[in-house]
Design an enzyme around this catalytic site. Sequence first.
Site, short mmCIF file in Angstrom:
data_model
loop_
_atom_site.label_atom_id
_atom_site.label_comp_id
_atom_site.label_asym_id
_atom_site.label_seq_id
_atom_site.Cartn_x
_atom_site.Cartn_y
_atom_site.Cartn_z
N LEU A 23 1.36 2.36 3.45
CA LEU A 23 2.74 2.38 3.94
C LEU A 23 3.08 3.79 4.40
CD1 LEU A 23 4.45 0.21 1.17
CD2 LEU A 23 3.90 -0.49 3.51
N GLU A 31 11.76 -2.05 -3.88
CA GLU A 31 11.45 -2.76 -2.64
C GLU A 31 10.18 -3.58 -2.84
OE1 GLU A 31 10.60 -4.26 1.02
OE2 GLU A 31 9.16 -2.86 0.13
#
Length: 187
Positions: A23, A31
């Site tokens: 990411l 999240e």
Amino acid sequence: MVGSLNCIVAVSQNMGIGKNGDLPWPPLRNEFRYFQRMTTTSSVEGKQNLVIMGKKTWFSIPEKNRPLKGRINLVLSRELKEPPQGAHFLSRSLDDALKLTEQPELANKVDMVWIVGGSSVYKEAMNHPGHLKLFVTRIMQDFESDTFFPEIDLEKYKLLPEYPGVLSDVQEEKGIKYKFEVYEKND
């Protein structure tokens, strides 16, 4: 009959979803928990959700976390001849994967179908005719990325004002603000 078809993604302001197989932003625990909860929770007793991902997405998951537990894991690849170690199924295309969910071995086991990446798989799903929901976490800043989410066609996709189980207010972790959005199309 398998339940709904969904995409789930976290995306930066500049539409980035990945960088060097990871990411683009630091890990955001809540999240990630949202991703786990949404993709794992089935509304049908005795059924599991199916997560569909491309080969690169599969190999970007740390080995100790593969397969994604509590879910049936399907990998898409035109090159692989058999599912990578830990994956439950392999298909050559999204259409083939969706056809597989109608076969007896999966039809009675799968509730919802969740597409979890990467770019080309999202694109194929978003152009797929029929009903589709996009669960988008908007990371409210730019991050340098090498992989991007396709543009959401707002002629086709409507942003829902609210959705059960999805917080509507802005979240913040590690100084990074983000919000959860749900889009829907029916064509």
